[in-house]
Design a protein around this motif. Sequence first.
Motif, PDB file in Angstrom:
ATOM      1  N   ARG B  20       0.766  -1.324   0.051  1.00 52.64           N
ATOM      2  CA  ARG B  20      -0.013  -0.025   0.292  1.00 52.64           C
ATOM      3  C   ARG B  20       0.834   1.407  -0.043  1.00 52.64           C
ATOM      4  NH1 ARG B  20      -1.988   2.522   4.087  1.00 52.64           N
ATOM      5  NH2 ARG B  20      -3.832   4.174   3.868  1.00 52.64           N
ATOM      6  N   ARG B  21       1.990   1.312   0.809  1.00 49.10           N
ATOM      7  CA  ARG B  21       3.057   2.466   0.744  1.00 49.10           C
ATOM      8  C   ARG B  21       3.368   2.637  -0.538  1.00 49.10           C
ATOM      9  NH1 ARG B  21       7.413   3.250  -1.654  1.00 49.10           N
ATOM     10  NH2 ARG B  21       8.510   5.242  -0.748  1.00 49.10           N
ATOM     11  N   LEU B  24       0.500   4.000  -2.716  1.00 47.28           N
ATOM     12  CA  LEU B  24       0.417   5.448  -2.180  1.00 47.28           C
ATOM     13  C   LEU B  24       1.212   6.507  -2.933  1.00 47.28           C
ATOM     14  CD1 LEU B  24      -0.674   5.234   1.576  1.00 47.28           C
ATOM     15  CD2 LEU B  24      -2.209   5.938  -0.520  1.00 47.28           C
ATOM     16  N   VAL B  25       2.498   5.946  -3.156  1.00 54.07           N
ATOM     17  CA  VAL B  25       3.456   6.877  -3.679  1.00 54.07           C
ATOM     18  C   VAL B  25       3.138   6.817  -5.219  1.00 54.07           C
ATOM     19  CG1 VAL B  25       6.028   7.067  -4.298  1.00 54.07           C
ATOM     20  CG2 VAL B  25       5.209   6.546  -2.166  1.00 54.07           C
ATOM     21  N   LYS B  28       0.480   9.390  -6.152  1.00 52.32           N
ATOM     22  CA  LYS B  28       0.899  10.892  -6.517  1.00 52.32           C
ATOM     23  C   LYS B  28       1.292  11.388  -7.773  1.00 52.32           C
ATOM     24  CE  LYS B  28       1.788  12.217  -1.823  1.00 52.32           C
ATOM     25  NZ  LYS B  28       2.417  13.043  -1.080  1.00 52.32           N
ATOM     26  N   THR B  98      14.132   3.170   2.673  1.00 49.79           N
ATOM     27  CA  THR B  98      12.837   2.816   3.011  1.00 49.79           C
ATOM     28  C   THR B  98      12.604   1.387   3.575  1.00 49.79           C
ATOM     29  OG1 THR B  98      12.571   4.277   0.927  1.00 49.79           O
ATOM     30  CG2 THR B  98      10.582   3.023   2.108  1.00 49.79           C
TER      31      THR B  98
END
Lengths: 307, 261
Positions: B20-21, B24-25, B28, B98
Amino acid sequence: MAEGVLSAKGLRKRYDGREVVAGLDLELSRGECFGLLGPNGAGKTTALRMLLGLTAPDAGEITLLGHPVPKAAREGRIRVGVVPQVDNLDPDFTVRENLLVYGSYFGLSRAQVSRRLPHLLEFASLEARADSRIQALSGGMKRRLVLARALVNDPELIFLDEPTTGLDPQARHLLWEKLRMLLREGKTILLTTHFMDEAERLCDRLAIIDRGRMLAQGAPRDLIAEHIEPEVVEVYGEGVEGWYAANAKALSARAELHGETAFCYLREAAPVVAALKAVPGLRFLHRRANLEDLFLKLTGREMRDDA
Amino acid sequence: MTRSLFAPPDFSRAWMAVWRRNYLVWRKLAAESVLGNIVEPLFYLLGFGFGMGSLIAQVDGVRYIAFLAGGTICYATMLSASFESLYSGFARMHVQRTWEGILNAPVSLEDVLLAEWVWAASKSLLSGTAVLVVAVALGLSQSLTMVLIVPLAFLIGLSFAGMGLVITSFAKNFDFFMYWFTLFLTPQMLLSGVFYPIANMPGWLQAVSSALPLTHAIAIGRPLFLGQWPASVALHAGVLAAYGFAGFAIAVVLFRRRLLA
């Protein structure tokens, strides 16, 4: 053991035939700030990685918040916060998004993190920056955000790996203030640093390690009293070598010459101070023994380039 | 040490948070990302399709540009998974650290790798679908079977991302990935039947081609695009899955050696 937050016995780790951690024992009690001090390459970061279950030790036993590590490291880390040495914030996210997304790694829903968000932003003094991009933050702000991120899961124990390296004095003092707030809230802190003033200010107890071995462990003032004469006179200036050769050893309990400075360690500094006032060209500084004296005595003064 | 390198993987639901991370990036920058995924295959389609298509009226009984479209969709899908698992994966692991941050949470390395793998395949699905939509908009397919290219794109993504992660696991810098592109991916573009039927190549080259995963991707994708049911679907899908799963399993061992030693 009942009060134990983190315990490690007989930790060992070997890389390429070199023992990086060579028999380390640690025991943290709830609510204390424990410092792990050592020169570069002493094994601090490797020790932290083993305690978190990110690297398996070659030998030894670790219990993190009641869970055996590395076997149940995942369970152990649920109530642990980590501030790494190098900022690893998500550059594609804003301040708020960084906290929300990091919370999701702990299984926290957006709503759960959102409830804690005002508190976390306030703690980090970043209320006005919630929607800023990471690139727009100063070094001190980033560090505070990393600290706030480490609190997203309301941890009992917080690991900080050299938390103030690279910060200016204002930012360091602000960060120390935040850490004291956490200690007042009853959090336990394990901190690595090579700033002696930082360790002396914050740590209830500390361990000095070098080449993977524990050299000393205890409360900062106790350790200094145990290992070092209480007074120090540093002598420098014209003719210090000659003065050192002729007088230093006789006047001090212990004396060392490094570069162009003579260090005299004494029980009573008055005779040396009186003698020095009579020597033209020499300058001196009289002070109390501190943690740095202890550290240098135990780990030596040679440069460490191996890390 | 050796034991822990080959220990059974430790998966948990946490992998979905990591997936999900990445999503989400991506969200954008979705517009730029999709555009980037479409532009190159679109130029192949237009340039080769109309250019070569003017010289070759029909291939295997269909218009050349329609023949090309099925291959191009698979090729775009391969590229998308490869870029994601190599460049973006390396950036997240090494440049931005990350993964390091994620691993301090109760997330295992296997969770992170599973998320990267499935995410790269998800991006393949998105790119494959985007190119498919363009090809349909150009009027190159009216068959309903082409909808099945969407799940196929995901499988192609798993295949190439699994192998891509192996490369990323021992990369020291971005330059290293050129080897993978020039020695493995570009040859596939030329030998797997994107531009012409494999049957037209000499026997030994056909043998090489039959070992390449993109060949098997196109063996399913092109008929679906043209409204035919592909032959030996299980075999072709099996080869794609085998490359992907073997790659992922090897990557797990190599990343353990790199990051957890």
